[in-house]
Design an enzyme around this catalytic site. Structure first.
Site, mmCIF file in Angstrom:
data_model
loop_
_atom_site.group_PDB
_atom_site.id
_atom_site.type_symbol
_atom_site.label_atom_id
_atom_site.label_comp_id
_atom_site.label_asym_id
_atom_site.label_seq_id
_atom_site.Cartn_x
_atom_site.Cartn_y
_atom_site.Cartn_z
ATOM 1 N N THR A 188 -48.281 -70.508 -56.915
ATOM 2 C CA THR A 188 -49.029 -69.411 -56.934
ATOM 3 C C THR A 188 -48.289 -68.095 -57.344
ATOM 4 O O THR A 188 -47.236 -68.010 -57.466
ATOM 5 C CB THR A 188 -49.469 -69.256 -55.637
ATOM 6 O OG1 THR A 188 -48.419 -68.917 -54.705
ATOM 7 C CG2 THR A 188 -50.259 -70.376 -54.665
ATOM 8 N N GLU A 333 -54.470 -73.642 -55.134
ATOM 9 C CA GLU A 333 -54.276 -74.717 -54.262
ATOM 10 C C GLU A 333 -55.180 -75.685 -54.205
ATOM 11 O O GLU A 333 -55.433 -76.820 -53.655
ATOM 12 C CB GLU A 333 -54.276 -74.071 -52.691
ATOM 13 C CG GLU A 333 -52.974 -73.105 -52.531
ATOM 14 C CD GLU A 333 -53.411 -71.736 -52.885
ATOM 15 O OE1 GLU A 333 -53.863 -71.472 -53.910
ATOM 16 O OE2 GLU A 333 -52.444 -70.648 -52.430
ATOM 17 N N LYS A 445 -61.782 -51.203 -45.522
ATOM 18 C CA LYS A 445 -62.600 -51.213 -44.343
ATOM 19 C C LYS A 445 -62.777 -49.681 -43.642
ATOM 20 O O LYS A 445 -61.823 -48.925 -43.497
ATOM 21 C CB LYS A 445 -61.487 -51.728 -43.034
ATOM 22 C CG LYS A 445 -61.276 -53.300 -43.525
ATOM 23 C CD LYS A 445 -60.335 -53.826 -42.645
ATOM 24 C CE LYS A 445 -60.276 -55.367 -43.072
ATOM 25 N NZ LYS A 445 -58.677 -55.690 -43.484
ATOM 26 N N TRP A 450 -67.128 -53.121 -43.671
ATOM 27 C CA TRP A 450 -66.398 -53.478 -44.851
ATOM 28 C C TRP A 450 -67.224 -53.153 -46.169
ATOM 29 O O TRP A 450 -68.308 -53.348 -46.198
ATOM 30 C CB TRP A 450 -66.307 -55.124 -44.946
ATOM 31 C CG TRP A 450 -65.260 -55.716 -43.916
ATOM 32 C CD1 TRP A 450 -64.770 -54.762 -42.644
ATOM 33 C CD2 TRP A 450 -64.538 -56.806 -43.685
ATOM 34 N NE1 TRP A 450 -63.814 -55.576 -42.094
ATOM 35 C CE2 TRP A 450 -63.850 -56.796 -42.551
ATOM 36 C CE3 TRP A 450 -64.761 -58.196 -44.216
ATOM 37 C CZ2 TRP A 450 -63.205 -58.110 -42.328
ATOM 38 C CZ3 TRP A 450 -64.190 -59.126 -43.985
ATOM 39 C CH2 TRP A 450 -63.450 -59.122 -43.033
HETATM 40 P P1 ADP Z 1 -52.970 -66.352 -57.178
HETATM 41 O O1 ADP Z 1 -53.682 -66.687 -55.697
HETATM 42 O O2 ADP Z 1 -51.685 -66.886 -57.276
HETATM 43 O O3 ADP Z 1 -53.426 -65.154 -57.811
HETATM 44 P P2 ADP Z 1 -55.027 -68.166 -58.086
HETATM 45 O O4 ADP Z 1 -55.268 -68.255 -59.453
HETATM 46 O O5 ADP Z 1 -54.513 -69.410 -57.359
HETATM 47 O O6 ADP Z 1 -53.695 -67.365 -58.236
HETATM 48 O O7 ADP Z 1 -55.792 -67.269 -57.433
HETATM 49 C C1 ADP Z 1 -57.052 -67.425 -56.655
HETATM 50 C C2 ADP Z 1 -57.895 -66.363 -56.362
HETATM 51 O O8 ADP Z 1 -58.398 -65.823 -57.154
HETATM 52 C C3 ADP Z 1 -58.916 -66.805 -55.014
HETATM 53 O O9 ADP Z 1 -58.388 -67.159 -54.092
HETATM 54 C C4 ADP Z 1 -59.856 -65.669 -55.224
HETATM 55 O O10 ADP Z 1 -59.270 -64.590 -54.599
HETATM 56 C C5 ADP Z 1 -59.595 -65.249 -56.956
HETATM 57 N N1 ADP Z 1 -60.657 -65.640 -57.732
HETATM 58 C C6 ADP Z 1 -60.801 -66.805 -58.338
HETATM 59 N N2 ADP Z 1 -61.868 -66.927 -59.080
HETATM 60 C C7 ADP Z 1 -62.580 -66.050 -58.613
HETATM 61 C C8 ADP Z 1 -63.788 -65.656 -59.090
HETATM 62 N N3 ADP Z 1 -64.835 -66.316 -59.903
HETATM 63 N N4 ADP Z 1 -64.269 -64.535 -58.483
HETATM 64 C C9 ADP Z 1 -63.739 -63.688 -57.507
HETATM 65 N N5 ADP Z 1 -62.436 -63.911 -57.148
HETATM 66 C C10 ADP Z 1 -61.830 -65.355 -57.906
#
Ligand code: ADP
Length: 548
Positions: A188, A333, A445, A450
């Site tokens: 990540t 993940e 918040k 929210w």
């Molecule tokens: P990192 O968490 O390391 O930045 P990831 O690519 O695994 O990398 O990121 C996952 C996160 O990206 C998700 O938990 C979410 O918060 C965000 N995310 C992914 N796709 C979307 C989407 N279509 N809309 C909003 N948020 C998104």
């Protein structure tokens, strides 16, 4: 006693993908824009043969099952060969994001205890600086031919990729082993604390590839020409190197050439039909296409995910360019796909504006993933499109542990066992369409209520003078937090704070309208192209809101 089935137990192995593609789409092309600058073309059959030779080369270097083969590379055919040559021979492919800080790259290589590092030519100076800090790496392989090898280098025993491959005869049989064997590791991005490793298995990767190729997911077929803009170091390019092999699609790799002009030219010259990437990439490509009054002639659909796709971007691609946008949500993940937004037959009967509202959501889960929204006590919330809660998932391609971690990341959902907490806050409607309102750490918040930063950004992005916008929480003595909007204007566009705030009237509840707007030249992005909220909050931590 239960009766057992009498079917062959073929392990689900990544090598079976490349064997299938070589046999059934053997002459379908893989085209790569190389770091060297030229265009390279060959076929799935060639990928398979050279991956076998590479597996032989890894064995000759003394690599044993379970050893980690790291990559620091752009999207290209050699990277694809490493995917198959390593995983196929029971080694573990570990793609590292070269856009991370050098210290993070070294930290990740040490955490994974990588034993080989394959890297593209342009990373030579970086590796020369870093190699002393990565003691587990025994072999460095430069991904080029002999003529591009440096005359002198500080990297010990630097090997030439092409020489290694050419020295082998390809007389190699892909081994059979347990499908639960690790196939690859992705970290990540570590926006909070150290990066964490997600270790995929052959089984999880194959099930993800099957499911993601289906019509209501990415809808990949042998007729497609697929250009993954999403890097192969960002969650395995969302599995496209695998799903393309399942269907036998043509693949086009842009290498490091990700600017609007290079991408557009490659889309057109290779007849690209399908692509995938994060919203920031499309910002660049669309600006280029718009400024030069161009049209796509073959490009039909794209997956946009990784961060929320602004509705204005979805509208531009669909209405002005006739490109279908499939909004998707996922995370490292989850290998990464969780949900995609495609209309059901019931929704196809809705008026166009209502259909658009559905497409703007992050969508429905694909078979293989199960999701729920829960409150802070772990109680599941209703799917009514209103209740918003912490999004949790479970499924065939969801991690149950981070690499090397002692504690389980999973949480209890009352009466439903253990699930993976995504850190996202979402609603789910009666049709099962999920919408992310925020990352829990980005939510604003205000007086106990929210405010969704994504909603505020989406509205700003719909203003014709806005190039990019980020909404963050700013300290407020009375409300605790209030929204602050950080905006990059389009080149030569004029826009005042007051005009932009007036644009919010009638588009969102009055109390949710940002308290202030600041214009900046650039918004910081993470190594995977997402807005770096943490950095922005840091940058504006002393910002005084008007009236605060
Ligand atoms: P990192 O968490 O390391 O930045 P990831 O690519 O695994 O990398 O990121 C996952 C996160 O990206 C998700 O938990 C979410 O918060 C965000 N995310 C992914 N796709 C979307 C989407 N279509 N809309 C909003 N948020 C998104």
């Amino acid at each position: 006693m239960a009766m057992m089935g009498q079917m062959m137990a073929m392990p689900l192995l990544i090598s079976s993908l490349i064997q299938h593609a070589a046999r059934h789409a053997g002459d379908t092309e893989i085209v790569s824009k190389r770091v060297e600058g030229d265009l390279h073309r060959y076929t799935w059959k060639d990928v398979e043969l050279r991956s076998r030779k590479l597996a032989q080369a890894f064995a000759r270097l003394g690599c044993a099952p379970g050893d980690r083969i790291a990559t620091l590379a752009w999207n290209g055919y050699r990277h694809l060969e490493i995917y198959y040559g390593s995983s196929g021979s029971a080694l573990v492919c570990h793609t590292i994001n070269p856009r991370l800080f050098p210290e993070q790259i070294a930290w990740i290589a040490n955490d994974a205890q990588d034993s080989v590092l394959c890297f593209d030519l342009n990373f030579l100076p970086l590796i020369e600086k870093l190699c002393a800090q990565m003691p587990s790496i025994k072999h460095y392989i430069l991904m080029c031919g002999r003529s591009h090898m440096p005359a002198a280098t500080t990297i010990p025993n630097l090997l030439c990729y092409e020489e290694l491959v050419e020295a082998e005869n390809g007389d190699y049989q892909w081994p059979l082993f347990d499908e639960n064997t690790a196939s690859s590791i992705c970290y990540t991005s570590g926006t909070t604390g150290h990066p964490k490793g997600a270790v995929y298995s052959h089984r999880s990767s194959l099930l993800h590839a099957f499911a993601s190729a289906m019509p209501d997911a990415m809808d990949c077929s042998a007729k497609d020409v697929i250009l993954p803009v999403v890097p192969m170091f960002h969650v395995n390019a969302w599995g496209l190197p695998y799903s393309s092999a399942i269907v036998g699609a043509k693949l086009v790799f842009p290498g490091p050439h990700l600017d609007g002009k290079s991408l557009f030219e490659l889309f057109e010259s290779e007849g690209v039909t399908f692509s995938a990437g994060v919203p920031t990439v499309w910002l660049g490509l669309l600006t280029y296409v718009k400024t030069n009054k161009l049209k796509f002639t073959t490009f039909k659909r794209t997956v946009i995910g990784g961060s929320a796709c602004p509705p204005a971007m979805l509208a531009t691609l669909m209405d002005d360019y006739g490109v279908e946008v499939i909004h998707a949500w996922g995370m490292t993940e989850l290998s990464p796909l969780g949900t995609l937004s495609k209309l059901t037959s019931k929704q196809l009967l809705l008026p166009p504006e209502q259909q658009r509202k559905v497409l703007e959501k992050q969508g429905k889960v694909i078979y293989g993933i199960d999701m729920a929204i829960i409150d802070d006590e772990g109680e599941a919330l209703p799917w009514d499109g209103e209740a918003s809660g912490n999004l949790v998932v479970r499924g065939h391609w969801v991690i149950n542990q981070y690499y090397g971690a002692k504690e389980s990341p999973l949480v209890d959902v009352k009466g439903q066992g253990q699930w993976f907490p995504t850190g996202d806050v979402a609603t789910i409607d009666g049709d099962g369409f999920m919408q992310i309102t925020d990352r829990s750490k980005d939510v604003i918040k205000s007086g106990g209520e929210w405010i969704s930063s994504i909603d505020l950004e989406n509205i700003a992005m719909a203003h014709p003078a806005v190039h990019e916008a980020a909404a963050i929480a700013s300290r407020h003595p009375k409300w605790d937090e209030r929204p602050l909007l950080v905006v990059v204007r389009k080149p030569n566009a004029e826009l005042t704070r007051e005009e932009l705030l007036a644009f919010y009237e009638g588009r969102i509840a009055k109390w949710q309208i940002p308290d202030d707007v600041v214009f900046v030249a650039e918004i910081p992005h993470t190594a995977t192209g997402k807005i770096q909220k943490l950095k922005l909050r840091e940058q504006f931590k002393d910002h005084r809101l008007p009236g605060a």
